[in-house]
Each structure stands twice: as structure tokens, then as C-alpha cells.
Design a protein around this motif. Structure first.
Motif, PDB file in Angstrom:
ATOM      1  N   VAL A  37      56.112  77.749 -17.087  1.00  0.00           N
ATOM      2  CA  VAL A  37      56.960  78.643 -18.185  1.00  0.00           C
ATOM      3  C   VAL A  37      57.499  77.550 -19.476  1.00  0.00           C
ATOM      4  N   SER A  59      62.373  79.042 -20.003  1.00  0.00           N
ATOM      5  CA  SER A  59      63.028  79.954 -18.132  1.00  0.00           C
ATOM      6  C   SER A  59      62.042  81.074 -18.400  1.00  0.00           C
ATOM      7  N   LYS A  60      60.923  80.854 -19.425  1.00  0.00           N
ATOM      8  CA  LYS A  60      60.170  82.662 -19.252  1.00  0.00           C
ATOM      9  C   LYS A  60      58.902  82.313 -18.912  1.00  0.00           C
TER      10      LYS A  60
END
Length: 375
Positions: A312, A315-316
């Protein structure tokens, strides 16, 4: 297959009975019933890093290749230049599909020409891909110029690895092994019987891999054990190779990853050779750059990033862990993962999602560990 399931349909190596006798813990691996550990993973790992250990790798695929156009035929199947090999030298490489995906990683040992002009070589491939590799080779090699003999079930293959590998193995070998360089190999005499010995391995340490007939292999395994060499299983083999950042086929590399993405660009000799399967894809990647790279990650704390865990950034989800463990040598959690090239620089901060929570990780230089004896 779960370990509790029946193992009756699995293949067994000629060393299986000796391993049971030595109370090995067994598991299913690539269609074989193999020892995962003997005395314990940490003890076996430490034995290889500090002294010497031995592994039964008889499950690996073993092909003998002969033909007047052997090197020329193999040249079209790998991105590495084989024609510069001298007798007694070897090349680690990869078989590629038309998309430059890795069918398997291999080692080709060139043995030179005989008196009739035929070239001889030994090809060692992964256990899980032996049938696939054999089919691919038979389909693509010039059958009138190259013959393939499959010795996968007929020979024992033992890896003797660690800083004391030479002093431990030499008493059983007639020839002087001290002058054999890394990736060198020779036909030798072990316990008064013919054998093939190479100074190769999958641990990041000095060592040898020896191929011999089953009865001699069993005798050598016993003799090495009596001489104090530690029997080691697949567990230690995996932690050792990961510390050395060596790829495991089916996890870190597969037929959807190219050698340039996997950090194996040193195997791709575009300037030194002609056409080969997958060349056009690699030329494009070389010119424009790859979109993702296989990087080394070091976790903060002791949270272990396992195969398949998401990587990650902000947050992606940007990538995926391919291999991970708690390094017995370093005492730190390490992993390999594919991430976008823009996030692949050493020092890059990332996170790994473990059971729903994210934990900090940093991109670090590979390999994670380099043996002092190999510097």
C-alpha cells in the motif's frame, strides 16, 4: 495439499527412506513428498550460514542435452548469450514465452564437444515445471540436431552448502575441488563412482551440487551425515534463498513476469546475440522502461509480510508481496514485492496490509544478506 492429507500419490526421491530414518518432518511440494525440516528451521539455517548443511534436491528436473547444434538451438530459447560459454562453465538463465514471460529459471552447464563434434550439456530445471519445460524444449529445439535425455527420476541431486562445504565434501571426491570456480563444473569421482559436480547453489553461500546414481547418492548422504554435515529441509532452503534475494519460480517470477521486471536484467544480452523468443518485448521494455519492479522490503518490527499480501502507498494498493519471512540471520522481517517503478527506489516508504491492518515497510537494497565468504 494440506500436510494432513494423504501423501500416497506423491513421488519420493531415492533419499526418502534415509530422511524418514532421520525423523524428517515431511510435506507435499511440487508433486513430491519432501523434508521440510530435520532438527529445526533455525538450526538448519544457521548451520548453512556458519558451517555446512546438505539438501536433498533430487526432485529437480535433470536433462542431458547432446547435439552438433546444441548451443545454437538453445540460443533462441533464452535471453542470455550461451555461445561464449567455455567447457566447464555454466549460465543461469530463463526460458521465455513470446510475451517474454518466464516459463522457468534454469541453469545450463556446458560440457564441451566430444570427438564427433557433438556438444554436450546438462540442464537443471525446477521440480514443478519439469514436464512443462521438457515439452517446451522438445517443441522448440531442433530435433534433428539436439537430443534430450530426461534423468529426472534416475539420479540423486544433493546440495552441500556453507562456508565449510569444500572441506566437508572434498574427502569423498577424488578430484581437487579447490580450483573449481563459482558456476564451474566437472565430471568427477565420488566414493569411487562417477558423478557430476557443480559449484552452484541456492543459499547465497559457497557450495556444491552433485548428481549421482541413487545407490551412491544414498552412501554419500550417510557419509556426509556421519562427517557432521547438517541435513536441511525445504524450510531452511526458502529462508536462505530469500535472504540472498534469489527468486522462487511460481512466486517471485512466473510466465506473466519478464526478467527486466524481476531484476534479472543481467541475464538479458540484447547486444550480444541475435533473435530469441520474447526479444521484441524486452527491447520495448528496455527502451521505454518497465512499469513495475521486484523490490526488497524490510518491515518495521517483526510483522511478517507473506506471499499475496497487498502493498500500500497512500491508502492505495499498489503492489503485492511475492515472498516474505522473518530472516533468521538478520532478525528482521524481509520480503520481495512487485511495486510501480516510481515507488521502487531504495529508501521508499511503503506499507503492507496484514490481516486488515497496514504496517510500515521500506524498500531496501538486494540482497538482504551477503555472505562474508562470497564478498
Amino acid at each position: 495439499m494440506a500436510e494432513s492429507e494423504t501423501l500416497s500419490n506423491l513421488l519420493r526421491t531415492p533419499l526418502f527412506d534415509l530422511e524418514v530414518e532421520q525423523k524428517a518432518r515431511l510435506t507435499a511440494f511440487s508433486g513430491w513428498e519432501m523434508p521440510v525440516q530435520f532438527s529445526g528451521l533455525k538450526q538448519e539455517h544457521e548451520a548453512v550460514r556458519t558451517a555446512v548443511g546438505m539438501f536433498d534436491i533430487s526432485h529437480m528436473g535433470k536433462f542431458v542435452l547432446k547435439g552438433k547444434e546444441l548451443l545454437k538451438s538453445l540460443q533462441s530459447l533464452v535471453p542470455s548469450d550461451l555461445e561464449g560459454l567455455q567447457p566447464g562453465q555454466a549460465q543461469y538463465s530463463v526460458l521465455l514465452n513470446p510475451q517474454a514471460g518466464i516459463i522457468d529459471d534454469i541453469i545450463f552447464y556446458y560440457q564441451g564437444e566430444d570427438e564427433t563434434g557433438e556438444q554436450h550439456g546438462v540442464l537443471i530445471v525446477n521440480a514443478a515445471t519439469t514436464v512443462k519445460d521438457k515439452t517446451w524444449l522438445l517443441e522448440h529445439l531442433n530435433s534433428t540436431a539436439v537430443r534430450l535425455e530426461d534423468l529426472s527420476r534416475n539420479k540423486v541431486l544433493i546440495a552441500i552448502q556453507g562456508p565449510q562445504a569444500l572441506v566437508s565434501f572434498q574427502p569423498f571426491v577424488q578430484e581437487d575441488l579447490s580450483s573449481l570456480k563459482a558456476f564451474g563444473h566437472l565430471e568427477a569421482t565420488v566414493l569411487d563412482e562417477p558423478a557430476f559436480i557443480a559449484r552452484t547453489g541456492y543459499t547465497g553461500e559457497d557450495g556444491f551440487e552433485v548428481m549421482l546414481d541413487p545407490a551412491v547418492g544414498q552412501k554419500l548422504w550417510r557419509s556426509l551425515r556421519e562427517a557432521g554435515v547438517t541435513p536441511c529441509g525445504l524450510g531452511a532452503r526458502d529462508t536462505l534463498r530469500l535472504e540472498a534475494a534469489m527468486c522462487l519460480y511460481g512466486q517471485d517470477i512466473n510466465d506473466k513476469t519478464t526478467p527486466l521486471e524481476a531484476g534479472l536484467g543481467w541475464l538479458v544480452h540484447l547486444d550480444n546475440k541475435g533473435d530469441f523468443i520474447g526479444r521484441s518485448v524486452l527491447e520495448k521494455q528496455k527502451a521505454s522502461g518497465v512499469e513495475r519492479r521486484l523490490v526488497g522490503l524490510q518491515m518495521e518490527g517483526r510483522h511478517i509480510a507473506r506471499h499475496g499480501y497487498p502493498v500500500v502507498s497512500g491508502s492505495k494498493v499498489v503492489g503485492e508481496v511475492t515472498s516474505g519471512t522473518l530472516s533468521p540471520t538478520l532478525g528482521k522481517a524481509i520480503a520481495l514485492a512487485y511495486v510501480p517503478t516510481a515507488l521502487s527506489k531504495v529508501g521508499q516508504s511503503l506499507e503492507v496490509k496484514i490481516r486488515g491492518k497496514t504496517y510500515p515497510a521500506t524498500v531496501v537494497k538486494k540482497p538482504f544478506y551477503r555472505s562474508p565468504s562470497r564478498l
